[in-house]
Write an enzyme that holds these catalytic residues in place. Structure first.
Site, mmCIF file in Angstrom:
data_model
loop_
_atom_site.group_PDB
_atom_site.id
_atom_site.type_symbol
_atom_site.label_atom_id
_atom_site.label_comp_id
_atom_site.label_asym_id
_atom_site.label_seq_id
_atom_site.Cartn_x
_atom_site.Cartn_y
_atom_site.Cartn_z
ATOM 1 N N GLY A 11 -35.326 -50.580 -12.612
ATOM 2 C CA GLY A 11 -34.165 -51.350 -12.170
ATOM 3 C C GLY A 11 -33.249 -51.835 -13.277
ATOM 4 O O GLY A 11 -32.447 -52.752 -13.064
ATOM 5 N N ASN A 13 -30.623 -50.414 -14.526
ATOM 6 C CA ASN A 13 -29.213 -50.198 -14.135
ATOM 7 C C ASN A 13 -28.799 -51.171 -13.031
ATOM 8 O O ASN A 13 -27.670 -51.651 -13.022
ATOM 9 C CB ASN A 13 -28.991 -48.750 -13.686
ATOM 10 C CG ASN A 13 -28.867 -47.827 -14.869
ATOM 11 O OD1 ASN A 13 -27.837 -47.798 -15.526
ATOM 12 N ND2 ASN A 13 -29.931 -47.091 -15.165
ATOM 13 N N HIS A 109 -26.970 -40.068 -13.500
ATOM 14 C CA HIS A 109 -28.006 -39.126 -13.936
ATOM 15 C C HIS A 109 -28.073 -39.164 -15.463
ATOM 16 O O HIS A 109 -27.034 -39.170 -16.132
ATOM 17 C CB HIS A 109 -27.648 -37.709 -13.452
ATOM 18 C CG HIS A 109 -28.709 -36.706 -13.782
ATOM 19 N ND1 HIS A 109 -29.893 -36.626 -13.062
ATOM 20 C CD2 HIS A 109 -28.786 -35.775 -14.765
ATOM 21 C CE1 HIS A 109 -30.646 -35.668 -13.595
ATOM 22 N NE2 HIS A 109 -30.005 -35.133 -14.626
ATOM 23 N N ASP A 150 -28.246 -33.903 -7.302
ATOM 24 C CA ASP A 150 -27.403 -33.792 -8.498
ATOM 25 C C ASP A 150 -26.270 -32.770 -8.429
ATOM 26 O O ASP A 150 -25.858 -32.233 -9.455
ATOM 27 C CB ASP A 150 -28.290 -33.451 -9.732
ATOM 28 C CG ASP A 150 -29.382 -34.487 -9.952
ATOM 29 O OD1 ASP A 150 -29.128 -35.668 -9.659
ATOM 30 O OD2 ASP A 150 -30.465 -34.112 -10.418
HETATM 31 C C1 GRF Z 1 -31.790 -43.863 -14.984
HETATM 32 O O1 GRF Z 1 -32.047 -43.186 -16.172
HETATM 33 C C2 GRF Z 1 -30.830 -43.107 -14.124
HETATM 34 O O2 GRF Z 1 -30.005 -42.257 -14.843
HETATM 35 C C3 GRF Z 1 -31.729 -42.286 -13.247
HETATM 36 O O3 GRF Z 1 -32.853 -43.073 -13.029
HETATM 37 C C4 GRF Z 1 -33.024 -43.953 -14.122
HETATM 38 C C5 GRF Z 1 -33.232 -45.320 -13.561
HETATM 39 O O4 GRF Z 1 -33.562 -46.227 -14.568
HETATM 40 N N1 GRF Z 1 -31.076 -41.882 -12.035
HETATM 41 P P1 GRF Z 1 -33.627 -47.766 -14.280
HETATM 42 O O5 GRF Z 1 -34.667 -47.981 -13.187
HETATM 43 O O6 GRF Z 1 -32.272 -48.209 -13.859
HETATM 44 O O7 GRF Z 1 -34.055 -48.382 -15.575
#
Ligand code: GRF
Length: 205
Positions: A11, A13, A109, A150
């Site tokens: 989480g 992001n 991604h 994707d």
């Molecule tokens: C990220 O690297 C994103 O690009 C991919 O999944 C990962 C999620 O990471 N889709 P986080 O849980 O947000 O740390």
């Protein structure tokens, strides 16, 4: 925009988007998390930050595909969600959702699509594949979500150099930094209408 995040993992992001909204950098509200994994880091972050978290999982349920899809669309409708940001969601998004949220659902991604994408290309696997390929650049791709993994139209990409001493782990760290910076930026462009759609070519400005 009233945003719902879909996430299954750490989480980071999701956290970056919440921070950005709380700081007033983006004007959208992050008002809901949907996860298929009730124990994930994103669910913990939602609890800490006072964001509603819905756990929707098909496992152990006898729901038909239609009824399962409806769980999502009804939850989103009830909360007047008008935009979805995937942040490491490990499931294919239900067709009922992608249809309803056409051009209003994005994913991030951790590589430069259309390379290093598709089924199985997630997390550290992506960075390992990049290193093993000998590619000299990697980066992030923010794209619309369609019915497969994707392949949706690309909104934004940013590169990072792969250096000789990089491992999949150091590369992941570099890429995460880009993600946390540019995912909120992309949402800011979209909420301010700074987006041009020309067929397959989408531009944020
Ligand atoms: C990220 O690297 C994103 O690009 C991919 O999944 C990962 C999620 O990471 N889709 P986080 O849980 O947000 O740390």
């Amino acid at each position: 925009m009233n945003i719902c995040v879909f996430a299954s993992g750490t989480g980071s992001n999701f956290r970056a988007l919440i921070d950005s909204a709380e700081a007033g950098h983006i004007s959208s509200k992050i008002s809901l998390l949907i996860t298929n994994n009730s124990d994930c880091g994103a669910a913990v972050i939602a609890a800490e930050r006072g964001i509603e978290c819905l756990h929707i999982s098909k496992r152990k349920s006898d729901l038909s595909d239609n009824d399962y899809g409806r769980l999502f669309t009804e939850a989103l409708e009830q909360r007047q969600i008008d935009f979805i940001a995937l942040c490491g969601y490990m499931k294919m998004v239900e067709p009922a959702v992608t249809e309803k949220f056409r051009n209003r659902i994005i994913n991030i991604h951790p590589a430069l699509l259309p390379s290093f994408g598709g089924k199985g290309m997630y997390g550290i696997n992506v960075h390992r594949a990049v290193i093993e390929s000998g590619a000299k650049v990697s980066g992030i791709t923010i794209h619309f979500v369609d019915g497969s993994y994707d392949t949706g139209r690309i909104l934004f990409q940013k590169c990072v150099e792969v250096e000789p001493d990089d491992t999949e782990y150091t590369l992941e760290e570099k890429v995460k930094k880009l993600e946390h910076r540019y995912y909120p930026e992309a949402i800011k462009s979209i909420e301010e209408g700074r987006m041009a759609l020309r067929g397959r070519n989408v531009f944020l400005f």
